[in-house]
Design a protein around this motif. Structure first.
Motif, PDB file in Angstrom:
ATOM      1  N   ARG A 193      -0.055  11.293  -0.468  1.00 41.27           N
ATOM      2  CA  ARG A 193      -0.818  12.112  -0.439  1.00 41.27           C
ATOM      3  C   ARG A 193      -2.101  12.203  -1.595  1.00 41.27           C
ATOM      4  O   ARG A 193      -3.102  12.423  -1.389  1.00 41.27           O
ATOM      5  N   SER A 194      -1.729  11.579  -2.829  1.00 41.47           N
ATOM      6  CA  SER A 194      -2.458  11.210  -3.850  1.00 41.47           C
ATOM      7  C   SER A 194      -3.719  10.401  -3.488  1.00 41.47           C
ATOM      8  O   SER A 194      -4.678  10.567  -3.510  1.00 41.47           O
ATOM      9  N   ALA A 195      -2.936   9.330  -2.691  1.00 39.91           N
ATOM     10  CA  ALA A 195      -4.243   8.135  -2.354  1.00 39.91           C
ATOM     11  C   ALA A 195      -5.035   8.605  -1.125  1.00 39.91           C
ATOM     12  O   ALA A 195      -6.449   7.991  -1.103  1.00 39.91           O
ATOM     13  N   THR A 196      -4.415   9.262  -0.369  1.00 39.54           N
ATOM     14  CA  THR A 196      -5.320   9.598   1.067  1.00 39.54           C
ATOM     15  C   THR A 196      -5.083  11.054   1.358  1.00 39.54           C
ATOM     16  O   THR A 196      -4.373  11.603   2.110  1.00 39.54           O
ATOM     17  N   PRO A 197      -6.000  11.992   0.743  1.00 41.37           N
ATOM     18  CA  PRO A 197      -5.925  13.121   0.750  1.00 41.37           C
ATOM     19  C   PRO A 197      -6.265  13.791   2.178  1.00 41.37           C
ATOM     20  O   PRO A 197      -5.893  14.840   2.688  1.00 41.37           O
ATOM     21  N   ASP A 198      -7.206  12.912   2.703  1.00 39.95           N
ATOM     22  CA  ASP A 198      -7.459  13.300   4.153  1.00 39.95           C
ATOM     23  C   ASP A 198      -6.321  13.031   5.282  1.00 39.95           C
ATOM     24  O   ASP A 198      -6.576  13.436   6.342  1.00 39.95           O
ATOM     25  N   GLY A 199      -5.217  12.372   4.766  1.00 40.92           N
ATOM     26  CA  GLY A 199      -4.028  12.036   5.671  1.00 40.92           C
ATOM     27  C   GLY A 199      -3.229  13.160   5.562  1.00 40.92           C
ATOM     28  O   GLY A 199      -1.871  12.943   5.900  1.00 40.92           O
ATOM     29  N   ALA A 200      -3.400  14.321   5.090  1.00 43.63           N
ATOM     30  CA  ALA A 200      -2.482  15.459   4.717  1.00 43.63           C
ATOM     31  C   ALA A 200      -1.798  15.882   5.974  1.00 43.63           C
ATOM     32  O   ALA A 200      -0.699  16.217   6.310  1.00 43.63           O
ATOM     33  N   ARG A 201      -2.736  15.931   7.207  1.00 40.34           N
ATOM     34  CA  ARG A 201      -2.110  16.321   8.577  1.00 40.34           C
ATOM     35  C   ARG A 201      -0.864  15.254   8.904  1.00 40.34           C
ATOM     36  O   ARG A 201       0.052  15.819   9.269  1.00 40.34           O
ATOM     37  N   LEU A 202      -1.226  14.105   8.768  1.00 39.57           N
ATOM     38  CA  LEU A 202       0.014  13.175   9.196  1.00 39.57           C
ATOM     39  C   LEU A 202       1.047  13.014   8.349  1.00 39.57           C
ATOM     40  O   LEU A 202       2.281  12.863   8.827  1.00 39.57           O
ATOM     41  N   THR A 227       0.958  -1.176   0.029  1.00 43.88           N
ATOM     42  CA  THR A 227       0.011   0.151  -0.114  1.00 43.88           C
ATOM     43  C   THR A 227       0.904   1.454   0.154  1.00 43.88           C
ATOM     44  O   THR A 227       2.079   1.254   0.404  1.00 43.88           O
ATOM     45  N   PRO A 228       0.222   2.471  -0.419  1.00 43.50           N
ATOM     46  CA  PRO A 228       1.325   3.674  -0.465  1.00 43.50           C
ATOM     47  C   PRO A 228       1.741   3.967   1.067  1.00 43.50           C
ATOM     48  O   PRO A 228       3.021   4.221   1.206  1.00 43.50           O
ATOM     49  N   ALA A 229       1.127   3.670   1.988  1.00 44.22           N
ATOM     50  CA  ALA A 229       1.624   3.987   3.485  1.00 44.22           C
ATOM     51  C   ALA A 229       2.750   2.896   3.661  1.00 44.22           C
ATOM     52  O   ALA A 229       3.616   3.235   4.333  1.00 44.22           O
ATOM     53  N   LYS A 230       2.737   1.806   3.433  1.00 44.61           N
ATOM     54  CA  LYS A 230       3.609   0.521   3.702  1.00 44.61           C
ATOM     55  C   LYS A 230       4.813   1.133   2.771  1.00 44.61           C
ATOM     56  O   LYS A 230       5.963   0.805   3.188  1.00 44.61           O
ATOM     57  N   GLY A 255       0.647   4.985  12.079  1.00 48.80           N
ATOM     58  CA  GLY A 255      -0.723   5.479  12.178  1.00 48.80           C
ATOM     59  C   GLY A 255      -1.440   5.597  11.080  1.00 48.80           C
ATOM     60  O   GLY A 255      -2.623   5.338  10.866  1.00 48.80           O
ATOM     61  N   LEU A 256      -0.564   6.098   9.940  1.00 46.02           N
ATOM     62  CA  LEU A 256      -1.275   6.169   8.509  1.00 46.02           C
ATOM     63  C   LEU A 256      -1.375   4.896   8.130  1.00 46.02           C
ATOM     64  O   LEU A 256      -2.559   4.421   7.423  1.00 46.02           O
ATOM     65  N   ILE A 257      -0.647   3.872   8.245  1.00 43.61           N
ATOM     66  CA  ILE A 257      -0.852   2.389   7.777  1.00 43.61           C
ATOM     67  C   ILE A 257      -2.261   1.904   8.413  1.00 43.61           C
ATOM     68  O   ILE A 257      -3.131   1.297   7.905  1.00 43.61           O
ATOM     69  N   ALA A 258      -2.523   2.207   9.817  1.00 40.85           N
ATOM     70  CA  ALA A 258      -3.570   1.555  10.699  1.00 40.85           C
ATOM     71  C   ALA A 258      -4.960   2.209  10.109  1.00 40.85           C
ATOM     72  O   ALA A 258      -6.013   1.569  10.144  1.00 40.85           O
ATOM     73  N   CYS A 259      -4.826   3.617   9.465  1.00 44.44           N
ATOM     74  CA  CYS A 259      -6.227   4.087   8.946  1.00 44.44           C
ATOM     75  C   CYS A 259      -6.108   4.166   7.418  1.00 44.44           C
ATOM     76  O   CYS A 259      -7.234   4.831   6.918  1.00 44.44           O
ATOM     77  N   GLU A 260      -5.165   3.458   6.865  1.00 43.83           N
ATOM     78  CA  GLU A 260      -5.406   3.561   5.324  1.00 43.83           C
ATOM     79  C   GLU A 260      -6.750   2.965   5.068  1.00 43.83           C
ATOM     80  O   GLU A 260      -7.172   1.912   5.540  1.00 43.83           O
ATOM     81  N   PRO A 285      -9.318   1.044   2.977  1.00 48.58           N
ATOM     82  CA  PRO A 285      -9.527  -0.593   2.606  1.00 48.58           C
ATOM     83  C   PRO A 285      -9.661  -0.394   0.804  1.00 48.58           C
ATOM     84  O   PRO A 285      -9.207  -1.099   0.146  1.00 48.58           O
ATOM     85  N   ALA A 286     -10.182   0.845   0.293  1.00 48.45           N
ATOM     86  CA  ALA A 286     -10.147   0.895  -0.969  1.00 48.45           C
ATOM     87  C   ALA A 286      -8.798   0.901  -1.765  1.00 48.45           C
ATOM     88  O   ALA A 286      -8.609   0.461  -2.803  1.00 48.45           O
ATOM     89  N   ILE A 287      -7.862   1.199  -0.970  1.00 53.32           N
ATOM     90  CA  ILE A 287      -6.465   0.880  -1.625  1.00 53.32           C
ATOM     91  C   ILE A 287      -5.661   0.129  -1.061  1.00 53.32           C
ATOM     92  O   ILE A 287      -4.436  -0.007  -1.365  1.00 53.32           O
ATOM     93  N   ALA A 288      -6.346  -0.882  -0.229  1.00 49.35           N
ATOM     94  CA  ALA A 288      -5.601  -2.148   0.243  1.00 49.35           C
ATOM     95  C   ALA A 288      -5.346  -3.015  -0.954  1.00 49.35           C
ATOM     96  O   ALA A 288      -6.045  -2.972  -1.920  1.00 49.35           O
ATOM     97  N   PRO A 289      -4.619  -4.027  -0.640  1.00 50.03           N
ATOM     98  CA  PRO A 289      -4.138  -4.891  -1.828  1.00 50.03           C
ATOM     99  C   PRO A 289      -5.480  -5.717  -2.169  1.00 50.03           C
ATOM    100  O   PRO A 289      -6.262  -6.086  -1.242  1.00 50.03           O
TER     101      PRO A 289
END
Length: 131
Positions: free
Chosen positions: A84-93, A51-54, A115-120, A122-126
């Motif tokens: 950032r492209s995959a999870t715009p809501d995670g901008a603060r993190l 995933t992007p966070a991983k 923390g980002l991995i934990a809240c990533e 499911p739509a971008i999970a493998p």
């Protein structure tokens, strides 16, 4: 400041470029000095960076363990842009991660990425992990 480490039987820990595997009993030891340390359970391998966070975690983990942030800067920037492209809501993190990396606090950056991995999403999970 020394770091006190306790390992379960057969638990692994990465210290710098070395992997230490505990024997069949609990072990306690103290590490003095400034050396990168990660427990095996806190590491991501290239195979599990799906995933992007991983992928970002793997990049920062490599920067941390190799003590060579500059060498991996381009890869880091590509990973953080992907996240950032995959999870715009995670901008603060991602901003917090970027601040830690810029300051050379790579272990703190890894904690933020966990923390980002934990809240990533499911739509971008493998695909194979999605039920």
């Amino acid at each position: 400041m020394p770091l006190r480490v306790e390992l379960k039987p057969f638990e692994r820990i990465v210290i710098g470029d070395s992997v230490i595997i505990n024997s069949n009993t609990r072990a306690r030891f103290i590490v003095e000095g400034d050396v990168p340390i990660l427990r095996e359970r806190d590491t991501v391998s290239p195979e599990t960076a799906d995933t992007p966070a991983k992928r970002l975690y793997l990049c920062v983990q490599t920067m941390y363990l190799k003590s060579d942030a500059g060498r991996y800067r381009a890869s880091y920037l590509a990973c953080i842009d992907e996240l950032r492209s995959a999870t715009p809501d995670g901008a603060r993190l991602t901003e917090a991660v970027d601040r830690h990396v810029a300051a050379g606090a790579l272990y703190k950056a890894l904690k933020e990425i966990r923390g980002l991995i934990a809240c990533e999403s499911p739509a971008i999970a493998p695909a194979e992990a999605v039920p």
